[in-house]
Motif scaffolding. Sequence first.
Motif, PDB file in Angstrom:
ATOM      1  N   VAL A 114      71.680   2.831  14.716  1.00  0.00           N
ATOM      2  CA  VAL A 114      71.553   3.238  13.453  1.00  0.00           C
ATOM      3  C   VAL A 114      73.131   2.977  13.433  1.00  0.00           C
ATOM      4  CG1 VAL A 114      71.126   5.748  11.931  1.00  0.00           C
ATOM      5  CG2 VAL A 114      69.803   4.732  13.621  1.00  0.00           C
ATOM      6  N   THR A 115      73.552   3.037  11.881  1.00  0.00           N
ATOM      7  CA  THR A 115      75.031   2.715  11.536  1.00  0.00           C
ATOM      8  C   THR A 115      74.955   2.965   9.989  1.00  0.00           C
ATOM      9  OG1 THR A 115      76.424   0.887  10.774  1.00  0.00           O
ATOM     10  CG2 THR A 115      74.472   0.362   9.972  1.00  0.00           C
ATOM     11  N   LEU A 116      75.569   4.234   9.673  1.00  0.00           N
ATOM     12  CA  LEU A 116      75.916   5.106   8.675  1.00  0.00           C
ATOM     13  C   LEU A 116      77.573   5.136   8.331  1.00  0.00           C
ATOM     14  CD1 LEU A 116      77.398   8.420   9.013  1.00  0.00           C
ATOM     15  CD2 LEU A 116      73.742   8.217   9.952  1.00  0.00           C
ATOM     16  N   GLU A 117      77.649   4.549   6.614  1.00  0.00           N
ATOM     17  CA  GLU A 117      78.852   5.497   6.538  1.00  0.00           C
ATOM     18  C   GLU A 117      78.995   6.861   5.834  1.00  0.00           C
ATOM     19  OE1 GLU A 117      81.623   3.536   2.448  1.00  0.00           O
ATOM     20  OE2 GLU A 117      80.546   2.598   4.109  1.00  0.00           O
ATOM     21  N   VAL A 118      80.261   8.107   6.226  1.00  0.00           N
ATOM     22  CA  VAL A 118      79.738   8.975   5.953  1.00  0.00           C
ATOM     23  C   VAL A 118      80.830   9.272   4.652  1.00  0.00           C
ATOM     24  CG1 VAL A 118      79.428  10.309   8.407  1.00  0.00           C
ATOM     25  CG2 VAL A 118      81.806   9.396   7.276  1.00  0.00           C
ATOM     26  N   THR A 119      81.230  10.227   3.215  1.00  0.00           N
ATOM     27  CA  THR A 119      81.432  10.087   2.578  1.00  0.00           C
ATOM     28  C   THR A 119      82.799  11.343   2.952  1.00  0.00           C
ATOM     29  OG1 THR A 119      79.544  11.730   1.824  1.00  0.00           O
ATOM     30  CG2 THR A 119      79.730   9.817   1.005  1.00  0.00           C
ATOM     31  N   ASP A 120      83.792  10.551   2.180  1.00  0.00           N
ATOM     32  CA  ASP A 120      84.934  12.001   2.284  1.00  0.00           C
ATOM     33  C   ASP A 120      85.530  12.080   3.964  1.00  0.00           C
ATOM     34  OD1 ASP A 120      86.701  13.717   1.147  1.00  0.00           O
ATOM     35  OD2 ASP A 120      85.718  15.135   1.246  1.00  0.00           O
ATOM     36  N   ASP A 121      85.666  11.153   4.417  1.00  0.00           N
ATOM     37  CA  ASP A 121      86.264  10.865   5.769  1.00  0.00           C
ATOM     38  C   ASP A 121      85.417  12.056   6.844  1.00  0.00           C
ATOM     39  OD1 ASP A 121      88.001   9.740   5.704  1.00  0.00           O
ATOM     40  OD2 ASP A 121      89.687  10.999   5.670  1.00  0.00           O
ATOM     41  N   GLY A 122      83.617  12.528   6.547  1.00  0.00           N
ATOM     42  CA  GLY A 122      83.164  13.127   7.045  1.00  0.00           C
ATOM     43  C   GLY A 122      83.117  15.139   6.735  1.00  0.00           C
ATOM     44  N   LYS A 123      83.590  15.167   5.826  1.00  0.00           N
ATOM     45  CA  LYS A 123      84.538  16.634   5.749  1.00  0.00           C
ATOM     46  C   LYS A 123      83.012  17.168   4.747  1.00  0.00           C
ATOM     47  CE  LYS A 123      89.215  15.554   5.057  1.00  0.00           C
ATOM     48  NZ  LYS A 123      90.271  15.793   3.589  1.00  0.00           N
ATOM     49  N   GLN A 124      81.997  16.828   4.393  1.00  0.00           N
ATOM     50  CA  GLN A 124      80.779  17.897   4.169  1.00  0.00           C
ATOM     51  C   GLN A 124      80.007  18.107   5.056  1.00  0.00           C
ATOM     52  OE1 GLN A 124      78.522  14.629   1.659  1.00  0.00           O
ATOM     53  NE2 GLN A 124      76.805  16.053   0.680  1.00  0.00           N
ATOM     54  N   PHE A 125      80.239  16.964   5.810  1.00  0.00           N
ATOM     55  CA  PHE A 125      79.320  17.478   7.339  1.00  0.00           C
ATOM     56  C   PHE A 125      80.079  17.382   8.883  1.00  0.00           C
ATOM     57  CE2 PHE A 125      76.118  15.529   4.878  1.00  0.00           C
ATOM     58  CZ  PHE A 125      75.151  16.459   4.248  1.00  0.00           C
ATOM     59  N   PRO A 126      81.250  18.678   8.872  1.00  0.00           N
ATOM     60  CA  PRO A 126      82.378  17.867   9.562  1.00  0.00           C
ATOM     61  C   PRO A 126      81.626  18.791  11.611  1.00  0.00           C
ATOM     62  CG  PRO A 126      82.528  20.536   8.579  1.00  0.00           C
ATOM     63  CD  PRO A 126      81.362  19.772   7.655  1.00  0.00           C
ATOM     64  N   TRP A 127      80.832  19.443  11.126  1.00  0.00           N
ATOM     65  CA  TRP A 127      80.483  19.907  12.718  1.00  0.00           C
ATOM     66  C   TRP A 127      79.861  18.613  13.451  1.00  0.00           C
ATOM     67  CZ3 TRP A 127      74.699  18.801  12.369  1.00  0.00           C
ATOM     68  CH2 TRP A 127      74.324  18.518  11.280  1.00  0.00           C
ATOM     69  N   LEU A 128      79.105  17.366  12.691  1.00  0.00           N
ATOM     70  CA  LEU A 128      78.729  16.493  13.065  1.00  0.00           C
ATOM     71  C   LEU A 128      79.555  14.864  12.745  1.00  0.00           C
ATOM     72  CD1 LEU A 128      76.253  15.246  14.003  1.00  0.00           C
ATOM     73  CD2 LEU A 128      75.619  14.864  11.264  1.00  0.00           C
ATOM     74  N   PHE A 129      79.967  15.450  11.842  1.00  0.00           N
ATOM     75  CA  PHE A 129      80.655  13.740  11.287  1.00  0.00           C
ATOM     76  C   PHE A 129      82.291  13.499  11.960  1.00  0.00           C
ATOM     77  CE2 PHE A 129      77.013  12.663   8.378  1.00  0.00           C
ATOM     78  CZ  PHE A 129      76.333  11.883   9.867  1.00  0.00           C
ATOM     79  N   ARG A 130      82.765  15.253  11.550  1.00  0.00           N
ATOM     80  CA  ARG A 130      84.334  15.260  12.468  1.00  0.00           C
ATOM     81  C   ARG A 130      84.353  16.167  13.899  1.00  0.00           C
ATOM     82  NH1 ARG A 130      88.609  14.086   8.805  1.00  0.00           N
ATOM     83  NH2 ARG A 130      90.118  15.783   9.193  1.00  0.00           N
ATOM     84  N   ALA A 131      83.663  15.289  14.456  1.00  0.00           N
ATOM     85  CA  ALA A 131      83.693  15.701  16.016  1.00  0.00           C
ATOM     86  C   ALA A 131      84.525  16.067  17.178  1.00  0.00           C
ATOM     87  CB  ALA A 131      82.184  16.858  16.372  1.00  0.00           C
ATOM     88  N   SER A 132      84.574  14.549  17.079  1.00  0.00           N
ATOM     89  CA  SER A 132      84.992  13.456  18.632  1.00  0.00           C
ATOM     90  C   SER A 132      86.543  12.641  18.049  1.00  0.00           C
ATOM     91  CB  SER A 132      84.076  12.324  18.512  1.00  0.00           C
ATOM     92  OG  SER A 132      84.290  12.158  19.628  1.00  0.00           O
TER      93      SER A 132
END
Length: 303
Positions: free
Chosen positions: A224-242
Amino acid sequence: MDIIRKAEIDSNRIKEHIGFLSAGVRQSRANLKHLDSSMEFIIGKFKAEGLDVSTQPVSKGKIKGNNIIGKIRGTASTDSILVVCAHYDTVWMSPGADDNASGVAALIELAGILSKIPIKKTVWLVATDMEEDGMVGSRFLAVENKDKIAAAINLDMIGYATETPGSQQFPRQLKENYAAIHDRLQAEGMKANFILNFSNANSAALRNAFDSLSRQYVPGMKTVTLEVTDDGKQFPWLFRASDHVSFWDQGIPAISVGDTAGLRNGGYHSRKDHMTALNYEFLTGVIRATLATVLAHSGDLTN
């Protein structure tokens, strides 16, 4: 390319790597002894494959740690570096088999393959420290080498997969933004049987390469591939956690490859994160797809 299909990625050897690393907690405040022995284990494995190995001190206040950098010199370019990273520290109570001995085992396997073939561009295999303290190690790495690093692949939790229906959670907050992915997974029974590959907009080329090469060289593995918006800042708990975030913040293209952590693995950040729960065939496939992506980025993938 034959080297990808024929690459010896040994599940029994991977189990040995993960078994050693997950024999105890790997954190300076909880178990410094095993953290240090894990560092020496990784260094020893890298050196055994002939890598140029160094450590990079990192810190946050009074807490100190060390990144481990295994360098494979490119035959045509040494000033444009592809980083493949995986953190080797854990939270204070967890043996961290999936989080993230699985990623470190991948680094060790990649070291054994890449060290034996000529590659055009330099690759750094980096076991980062203090990811669980806020991506400290990767931030030091990215900041100090901003002008050298061309791109990064972050491997964080790549070993848990199952065909059990309903085993994959999909946060309701994401349904509106990623409706097509949600509907696809729901139609397939919400099975935790795929690897997630995501990036920001700046990293689309690398993300798309991993996705297409996975289909070509590991056809049995779902991605599964996806592009996050705003460097993941909309959902930081998921997309800015590593650790990928440290590269994004420096403007460096980076993808994060993982099994969605606590959205499927019930042992996440707990004492239950044991090696017996991992799917080693799945893990082997992720390593093979990563190898293909490394070679494609280096310009060594000809067909």
